[in-house]
Every structure is written in C-alpha cells, then in structure tokens.
Write a protein that holds these residues in place. Structure first.
Motif, PDB file in Angstrom:
ATOM      1  N   LEU A  28       0.826  -1.208   0.000  1.00 41.75           N
ATOM      2  CA  LEU A  28       0.000   0.000   0.000  1.00 41.75           C
ATOM      3  C   LEU A  28       0.861   1.260   0.000  1.00 41.75           C
ATOM      4  CD1 LEU A  28      -2.828  -1.063   2.478  1.00 41.75           C
ATOM      5  CD2 LEU A  28      -2.976  -0.857  -0.012  1.00 41.75           C
ATOM      6  N   ALA A  29       2.012   1.219   0.664  1.00 44.24           N
ATOM      7  CA  ALA A  29       2.904   2.380   0.670  1.00 44.24           C
ATOM      8  C   ALA A  29       3.425   2.684  -0.728  1.00 44.24           C
ATOM      9  CB  ALA A  29       4.068   2.135   1.628  1.00 44.24           C
ATOM     10  N   VAL A  30       3.746   1.646  -1.525  1.00 46.50           N
ATOM     11  CA  VAL A  30       4.201   1.861  -2.902  1.00 46.50           C
ATOM     12  C   VAL A  30       3.060   2.383  -3.756  1.00 46.50           C
ATOM     13  CG1 VAL A  30       5.195   0.773  -4.951  1.00 46.50           C
ATOM     14  CG2 VAL A  30       6.002   0.102  -2.685  1.00 46.50           C
ATOM     15  N   LEU A  31       1.872   1.837  -3.563  1.00 50.70           N
ATOM     16  CA  LEU A  31       0.702   2.335  -4.301  1.00 50.70           C
ATOM     17  C   LEU A  31       0.475   3.815  -4.003  1.00 50.70           C
ATOM     18  CD1 LEU A  31      -1.994  -0.490  -3.971  1.00 50.70           C
ATOM     19  CD2 LEU A  31      -1.022   0.382  -6.104  1.00 50.70           C
ATOM     20  N   ASP A  32       0.559   4.193  -2.755  1.00 49.53           N
ATOM     21  CA  ASP A  32       0.288   5.582  -2.356  1.00 49.53           C
ATOM     22  C   ASP A  32       1.426   6.516  -2.760  1.00 49.53           C
ATOM     23  OD1 ASP A  32      -2.109   4.794  -1.227  1.00 49.53           O
ATOM     24  OD2 ASP A  32      -1.271   4.560   0.790  1.00 49.53           O
ATOM     25  N   ALA A  54       7.888   5.320  -0.988  1.00 45.00           N
ATOM     26  CA  ALA A  54       7.398   4.365   0.000  1.00 45.00           C
ATOM     27  C   ALA A  54       8.423   4.165   1.109  1.00 45.00           C
ATOM     28  CB  ALA A  54       7.082   3.035  -0.676  1.00 45.00           C
ATOM     29  N   ALA A  55       9.710   4.136   0.727  1.00 43.35           N
ATOM     30  CA  ALA A  55      10.771   3.953   1.714  1.00 43.35           C
ATOM     31  C   ALA A  55      10.799   5.109   2.705  1.00 43.35           C
ATOM     32  CB  ALA A  55      12.114   3.823   1.005  1.00 43.35           C
ATOM     33  N   PRO A  77      15.286   2.345   0.031  1.00 40.03           N
ATOM     34  CA  PRO A  77      14.543   1.903  -1.156  1.00 40.03           C
ATOM     35  C   PRO A  77      14.805   0.452  -1.522  1.00 40.03           C
ATOM     36  CG  PRO A  77      15.405   4.102  -1.496  1.00 40.03           C
ATOM     37  CD  PRO A  77      15.997   3.623  -0.215  1.00 40.03           C
ATOM     38  N   SER A  78      16.024  -0.022  -1.338  1.00 34.47           N
ATOM     39  CA  SER A  78      16.341  -1.399  -1.715  1.00 34.47           C
ATOM     40  C   SER A  78      15.536  -2.408  -0.896  1.00 34.47           C
ATOM     41  CB  SER A  78      17.841  -1.664  -1.557  1.00 34.47           C
ATOM     42  OG  SER A  78      18.244  -1.453  -0.205  1.00 34.47           O
ATOM     43  N   ALA A  79      15.279  -2.088   0.388  1.00 31.56           N
ATOM     44  CA  ALA A  79      14.491  -2.986   1.230  1.00 31.56           C
ATOM     45  C   ALA A  79      13.043  -3.052   0.749  1.00 31.56           C
ATOM     46  CB  ALA A  79      14.548  -2.524   2.681  1.00 31.56           C
TER      47      ALA A  79
END
Length: 300
Positions: free
Chosen positions: A12-16, A23-24, A31-33
């Motif tokens: 959901l964080a990437v979607l938002d 999102a990171a 970001p890599s995580a």
C-alpha cells in the motif's frame, strides 16, 4: 502465505507513494528494502504488481485489482490493533446507560457520536427507564450509568456528576382545558384534570415534582405520552426540545396555570456506583458531558 501485515503495508505504501523511494521514506526504510519486499511478494503471488520500466513504480492491472481488498484488510488490522490497545487500557465490551425518557431528546445523547468514533468496537445500549427504575438497574449492576433528575438526597453507595438541566413544558391539545390563554387553570382544576406521565407501575415512578394531578394516566415513553396529549386526552410535562416545533406550528399549546409557570427546569445527574470501577468508555462519556456542561447556563 503471500500477504502478511508487513507485506500489505509495503504494498500500500508503494501504491500511495508512486515509487519505491517514496514508499521507503514513508516507512522509514531504504529503497532497496522496499524493492526487495515487493519482489518477494510478486514471486510468492507469481504475478507482476509494479512496472519498473520507468523511475516510478506503476501499478499493473493485478495491483489495481488487489488494492480495494488490501485496503479493507489494512483497515481491519488497524481496527484490531486499536481495539486490543483499548481493551488493555480498560475498554468495556458494552456500555449500558439508563435514561429517563424525558432526557433522551436532550444533550445527553450527543457524546455517543464521539464514543462511536473513538471506540468503534464498543457496543452501546441505551435503556429507557423511569427515575426509580433507572436507579434500581444501576444498583443491580445491569447498567453502568443512570441519567436521572436530581434527587433530594443521594445514596452513600453512589457518586454523581451534575450534567446540566432539562426544561419541561406543560402542554395540551389546542382547545383543551388549560390551553386557553384567557382562562388559566386554578389549582383545584389542575388537580382534577387528567395528567399523562411517563412512569411504570405507579405515578411514583416519575419525578414527584411533575405529578400535579389526582387523575393520572401512565405511559412507558414520551412519544406515547405525546400521542395521547395530541389526541386531547390530557395534559403532560414534556421536554422542550421535543415539543417546541409543535407549539410553534400550533399543534400543541402551553397549559396556563394561574398560580405557577407552565415551564419547569429540572437539573440532571449522571449517577454511578462508587465501588464499581468504570470502563474506558464510561469514563470518556463523563468527560464529554463535563465539556458540554461548561457551555450551559450555570445554576443560579
């Protein structure tokens, strides 16, 4: 299991955010995580969720299809976490209040909207009861709080919060005895004119200050009382918030007494038992009532 509470949060964080880096930042990670977590989720689902051909993470059709359910599940998880915390803090499963029928049209129901918002899992039960019945239920333990008109004395087992006042107005159907402004009711006429009150069993179930007639009919609700009054079967004291629009429209008339006012202001107490611990919902309800009382005219 592909979706966990953690992978759901990342999805959901990437979607938002629209990208892994956004999102990171939101999640406080690198970001890599985030990218690794999404890749693992995609591998477990065996489908691509985000197009990585640009610097942005563009949701695929599969991601859009999963989004509504993912948000519902996340909302339920948040609700579950909040409920667990509130239970830990002392939230009761159900808050039960007994209210005299005359009080249900007043300000005492308003805080329930705040409780519903702050404690969405808390069950609320409001019981309509006469003054005597409400106090009886309180001592029996079937209700946590009783909202009643102020009494001359108070049981040493009880404690209370003064919760404002309610204005009761003596009303009758237009054309009924007492409704004529030019012919006020004398005391002997008033005592022989049928009065309709809210009480169960005996007139003593109501506040004695509002029982003025020797001829009494009883109902178990103010709406039933209102119906009988409008049918011309007697007069009654009813809460001002309920009957003011009917007086303004001419559907009801104030009763005119020659020796007293037709309006009676009674003070209201919220009562509970001293040695019975209140839950989080009951305590919050009392806080909200205190805030309301500050805005009311003070007792003279």
């Amino acid at each position: 299991m592909a979706f966990t509470s953690e992978s759901l949060k990342v999805f959901l964080a990437v979607l938002d955010g629209g990208s892994f880096s956004a999102a990171a930042r939101k999640l406080g990670r690198v970001p890599s995580a985030v990218s690794m977590a999404i890749s693992q989720l995609e591998a477990e689902l065996d489908m691509v969720l985000f197009d990585r051909s640009t610097r942005k993470a563009l949701p695929t059709a599969a991601a859009f299809a999963l989004e509504p359910q993912a948000r519902r599940v996340a909302s339920q998880l948040n609700l579950l976490d909040a409920h667990a915390l509130q239970l830990h803090q002392g939230l009761e499963r159900r808050l039960t209040l007994a209210m005299a029928p005359e009080l249900q049209t007043g300000a005492w129901s308003r805080p329930l909207a705040t409780l519903a918002r702050e404690f969405p899992t808390l069950e609320i039960e409001v019981r309509s009861a006469s003054q005597a019945e409400a106090v009886r239920m309180l001592h029996e333990g079937s209700v946590q709080l009783a909202l009643v008109f102020e009494r001359p004395g108070i049981d040493e087992r009880e404690t209370f919060l003064e919760a404002g006042s309610q204005l009761l107005v003596a009303v009758a159907a237009p054309g009924s005895p007492g409704a004529d402004q030019d012919h006020p009711l004398a005391e002997e006429q008033m005592s022989n004119l049928r009065q309709i009150i809210v009480a169960t069993g005996e007139p003593t179930g109501s506040d004695p200050r509002v029982v003025l007639s020797h001829r009494v009919w009883l109902t178990d609700s103010y709406l039933a009382t209102l119906d009988l009054v409008q049918a011309g079967l007697g007069w009654a004291y009813l809460p001002q918030p309920l009957i003011q629009p009917l007086i303004a429209s001419g559907a009801l008339s104030e009763v005119v007494f020659d020796n007293m006012a037709s309006r009676m202001r009674l003070w209201v107490d919220i009562v509970w038992i001293k040695n019975r611990a209140l839950g989080l919902g009951a305590k919050r309800y009392l806080e909200l009532i205190r805030e309301q009382v500050k805005a009311e005219p003070r007792r003279s």
